[in-house]
Write a protein that holds these residues in place. Sequence first.
Motif, PDB file in Angstrom:
ATOM      1  N   ILE A 149      12.206  -9.353  27.709  1.00 48.61           N
ATOM      2  CA  ILE A 149      13.659  -9.150  27.766  1.00 48.61           C
ATOM      3  C   ILE A 149      14.137  -9.034  29.208  1.00 48.61           C
ATOM      4  O   ILE A 149      15.189  -9.567  29.566  1.00 48.61           O
ATOM      5  CB  ILE A 149      14.056  -7.915  26.939  1.00 48.61           C
ATOM      6  N   LEU A 150      13.363  -8.346  30.049  1.00 52.51           N
ATOM      7  CA  LEU A 150      13.740  -8.212  31.456  1.00 52.51           C
ATOM      8  C   LEU A 150      13.782  -9.562  32.154  1.00 52.51           C
ATOM      9  O   LEU A 150      14.746  -9.884  32.855  1.00 52.51           O
ATOM     10  CB  LEU A 150      12.776  -7.273  32.181  1.00 52.51           C
ATOM     11  N   LEU A 151      12.767 -10.382  31.952  1.00 52.31           N
ATOM     12  CA  LEU A 151      12.743 -11.704  32.581  1.00 52.31           C
ATOM     13  C   LEU A 151      13.854 -12.599  32.045  1.00 52.31           C
ATOM     14  O   LEU A 151      14.483 -13.347  32.805  1.00 52.31           O
ATOM     15  CB  LEU A 151      11.380 -12.361  32.375  1.00 52.31           C
ATOM     16  N   ALA A 152      14.127 -12.512  30.749  1.00 48.48           N
ATOM     17  CA  ALA A 152      15.213 -13.311  30.178  1.00 48.48           C
ATOM     18  C   ALA A 152      16.565 -12.869  30.736  1.00 48.48           C
ATOM     19  O   ALA A 152      17.415 -13.705  31.057  1.00 48.48           O
ATOM     20  CB  ALA A 152      15.206 -13.192  28.657  1.00 48.48           C
ATOM     21  N   GLY A 153      16.764 -11.564  30.873  1.00 47.17           N
ATOM     22  CA  GLY A 153      18.024 -11.057  31.420  1.00 47.17           C
ATOM     23  C   GLY A 153      18.213 -11.427  32.880  1.00 47.17           C
ATOM     24  O   GLY A 153      19.314 -11.784  33.299  1.00 47.17           O
TER      25      GLY A 153
ATOM     26  N   ALA B 167      20.841 -14.801  36.886  1.00 55.56           N
ATOM     27  CA  ALA B 167      20.718 -15.624  38.088  1.00 55.56           C
ATOM     28  C   ALA B 167      21.250 -17.037  37.876  1.00 55.56           C
ATOM     29  O   ALA B 167      21.838 -17.627  38.784  1.00 55.56           O
ATOM     30  CB  ALA B 167      19.265 -15.677  38.529  1.00 55.56           C
ATOM     31  N   PHE B 168      21.022 -17.595  36.698  1.00 57.30           N
ATOM     32  CA  PHE B 168      21.434 -18.965  36.404  1.00 57.30           C
ATOM     33  C   PHE B 168      22.259 -18.992  35.121  1.00 57.30           C
ATOM     34  O   PHE B 168      21.803 -19.481  34.088  1.00 57.30           O
ATOM     35  CB  PHE B 168      20.206 -19.870  36.248  1.00 57.30           C
TER      36      PHE B 168
ATOM     37  N   SER C 253      30.125 -12.485  30.658  1.00 58.00           N
ATOM     38  CA  SER C 253      28.788 -12.948  30.289  1.00 58.00           C
ATOM     39  C   SER C 253      27.745 -12.427  31.273  1.00 58.00           C
ATOM     40  O   SER C 253      26.634 -12.067  30.865  1.00 58.00           O
ATOM     41  CB  SER C 253      28.738 -14.471  30.212  1.00 58.00           C
ATOM     42  N   ARG C 254      28.083 -12.333  32.542  1.00 54.19           N
ATOM     43  CA  ARG C 254      27.139 -11.765  33.510  1.00 54.19           C
ATOM     44  C   ARG C 254      26.904 -10.293  33.242  1.00 54.19           C
ATOM     45  O   ARG C 254      25.785  -9.798  33.389  1.00 54.19           O
ATOM     46  CB  ARG C 254      27.642 -11.981  34.925  1.00 54.19           C
ATOM     47  N   LEU C 255      27.944  -9.579  32.845  1.00 53.80           N
ATOM     48  CA  LEU C 255      27.782  -8.166  32.502  1.00 53.80           C
ATOM     49  C   LEU C 255      26.834  -8.006  31.319  1.00 53.80           C
ATOM     50  O   LEU C 255      25.964  -7.140  31.319  1.00 53.80           O
ATOM     51  CB  LEU C 255      29.143  -7.545  32.186  1.00 53.80           C
ATOM     52  N   ILE C 256      26.969  -8.860  30.338  1.00 50.75           N
ATOM     53  CA  ILE C 256      26.087  -8.808  29.170  1.00 50.75           C
ATOM     54  C   ILE C 256      24.647  -9.098  29.578  1.00 50.75           C
ATOM     55  O   ILE C 256      23.714  -8.437  29.117  1.00 50.75           O
ATOM     56  CB  ILE C 256      26.580  -9.786  28.092  1.00 50.75           C
TER      57      ILE C 256
END
Length: 80
Positions: A11-15, A20-21, A29-32
């Motif tokens: 989850i951390l890597l996906a977030g 970042a991209f 959406s960036r906040l989410i």
Amino acid sequence: MTPELILGFIILLAGVAASAFPRERDYISRLIHVEMAGAGLMLIMLAYNETIALLTFVAVTAIATIVLIRVIERGGEPCD
């Protein structure tokens, strides 16, 4: 390795990757995505100690939310 640790890393890597991209360049959406990375960090810390997990989650969520809501309120153009 516990399931909380493995799921937390995923989850951390996906977030982080989603922040970042981003596909959509709006601030909501960036906040989410930042909140998603915070939840992954909480699961990683939960694998070690529950108190540290809760404190880390609250700190990351509060700081990220305050900063990003402040940016949203200014009404600037989304980053390219």
